[in-house]
Enzyme design. Sequence first.
Site, PDB file in Angstrom:
ATOM      1  N   LYS A 120     -29.138  35.841  47.376  1.00 27.09           N
ATOM      2  CA  LYS A 120     -29.671  34.577  47.897  1.00 27.09           C
ATOM      3  C   LYS A 120     -28.588  33.502  47.958  1.00 27.09           C
ATOM      4  O   LYS A 120     -28.671  32.576  48.762  1.00 27.09           O
ATOM      5  CB  LYS A 120     -30.859  34.127  47.078  1.00 27.09           C
ATOM      6  CG  LYS A 120     -31.955  35.194  47.096  1.00 27.09           C
ATOM      7  CD  LYS A 120     -33.329  34.677  47.036  1.00 27.09           C
ATOM      8  CE  LYS A 120     -34.368  35.717  47.426  1.00 27.09           C
ATOM      9  NZ  LYS A 120     -34.191  37.045  46.795  1.00 27.09           N
TER      10      LYS A 120
HETATM   11  C1  LIG Z   1     -34.748  38.205  47.384  1.00 23.29           C
HETATM   12  C2  LIG Z   1     -34.215  39.531  46.973  1.00 23.29           C
HETATM   13  C3  LIG Z   1     -34.470  40.706  47.721  1.00 23.29           C
HETATM   14  C4  LIG Z   1     -35.373  40.716  48.936  1.00 23.29           C
HETATM   15  O1  LIG Z   1     -34.847  40.024  50.021  1.00 23.29           O
HETATM   16  P1  LIG Z   1     -35.789  39.544  51.226  1.00 23.29           P
HETATM   17  O2  LIG Z   1     -34.934  38.715  52.097  1.00 23.29           O
HETATM   18  O3  LIG Z   1     -36.892  38.750  50.586  1.00 23.29           O
HETATM   19  O4  LIG Z   1     -36.302  40.759  51.901  1.00 23.29           O
HETATM   20  C5  LIG Z   1     -33.902  41.888  47.299  1.00 23.29           C
HETATM   21  N1  LIG Z   1     -33.133  41.951  46.195  1.00 23.29           N
HETATM   22  C6  LIG Z   1     -32.867  40.853  45.451  1.00 23.29           C
HETATM   23  C7  LIG Z   1     -32.036  40.982  44.228  1.00 23.29           C
HETATM   24  C8  LIG Z   1     -33.371  39.602  45.816  1.00 23.29           C
HETATM   25  O5  LIG Z   1     -33.114  38.524  45.062  1.00 23.29           O
END
Ligand SMILES: *Cc1c(COP(=O)(O)O)cnc(C)c1O
Length: 483
Positions: A120
């Site tokens: 993120k």
């Molecule tokens: C948010 C997240 C995901 C999923 O990503 P999306 O964009 O919501 O599909 C997968 N792995 C981790 C570690 C995350 O923080």
Amino acid sequence: MRYLSTRAVGADDAKPFCDILLEGLAADGGLFLPEEYPRLDAGTLEQWRGLLAAEGYAALAARMIGLFLDDIPASDLERLTTAAYTGGKFSDPRIVPVSRIGDGPLWLGHLSNGPTAAFKDMAMQLLGELFEYELARRGSWMTIVGATSGDTGSSAEYAMRGREGIAVVMLTPAGRMTPFQQAQMFSLTDANIVNVAVDGVFDDCQDLVKALNADAAFKAEYHLGAVNSINWARLVAQVVYYVSCWLRVTDGPGQEISFAVPTGNFGDICAGHVARSMGLPIRRLILATNENDVLDEFFRTGVYRPRSSEQTWATSSPSMDISKASNFERFIADLYGRDGARVRELFDAVAEGGSFDISGTPEFEAVRTSYGFVSGSSTHADRVATIGRLWREHGVLVDPHTADAVTVAEQYVADEPVVVLETALPVKFAATIEEAIGCRPPVPERFAGVEEGPRRVVDLPNDVEALRRLVVDTVGSLPNLVR
Ligand SMILES: *Cc1c(COP(=O)(O)O)cnc(C)c1O
């Protein structure tokens, strides 16, 4: 470049990038998409291969994101991407390095070298720069009131800390995050970051945020904003690493690779869909879910059936524990040729607790044939086995989310390289790692001691009046906030 809601009918109210940057969700309940995707031809990509090698990730990001907007001068945009993607904030100067697993077809695209060790950060770091820039330009300010059960909140706080014109009030369910996640957030002492421990669960936190936002007068007076995953700016920032991974894995024009993506809200893989739609040579987009398999079900059967919160399991890859995929509407809008009325009809059915079924239609056929999607799901036993096997056979340690994507990618191995997007570092999920390999994951140097330092967190009852007072006090305590 102008943007329209996925539910728009007609092109009369298309908006520029910086307007939708601050708006998030469209007023009609839809999500913003560019009127059309810019095209990447082979010549441009080969030119970018040189750019990435000579000037690095931030320069590539400025060039690529620049295709999606015309209301930030190129030199400003390059300054913002350079501030977001630097060796000071990311632990690797390449920002998103790739590595091959043994000498097989699978690669890892490392998205978790940022300040909170989760992918993120890739989008949120740029969002912080963009918000600060655009708010200053407008002489405005914003109070971000959010709810988090872990990764998103800490990533947002590390992106917004110390910024002019931005305050963050982040609600967390008291005692329900991992010790590492709590330490990461509560150790922040910046005046513009307020961590809140709500006496309740994550849903309670979300309900409080919703209740506050439902008060239109309060929302306007305190400039309430959000950083949630449907923000287009987050998505466009993520398109960049599909391009950079492609450039790092291939060595010439036209070579196809596939991506395997651990998926929750469909943000990460939606960026892959955008990259592929722009003409990046991606053969397949391999979508991986955990036991919360609402998207795997859709891509296998054509039935989209969001779950209730009672039917959403708490798993050992918690960032993928979603009941409905908030970005999915963007893909459906493309699939239906931006027919806003049709999109509204499908998602109205979903909003009322229902589902939709497009099995047997030409559109569902196109999901695989024209759009390249395949999918699979993984269980706790699968991810533990995968983590253990990669560790024993290759000395590679992956986190539980990445392990879900490796598990599914292995079912789809063909003759092209497959880049599995690594979305978090193992250190964040020590208990599952220990179960898989018999010892705890290493703690990267930059996180050493984070669990020991002082904490700053405000306790709050599960009560919207108390939250309202806290927001008022927070804004009042930041004399430089209101411009
Ligand atoms: C948010 C997240 C995901 C999923 O990503 P999306 O964009 O919501 O599909 C997968 N792995 C981790 C570690 C995350 O923080």
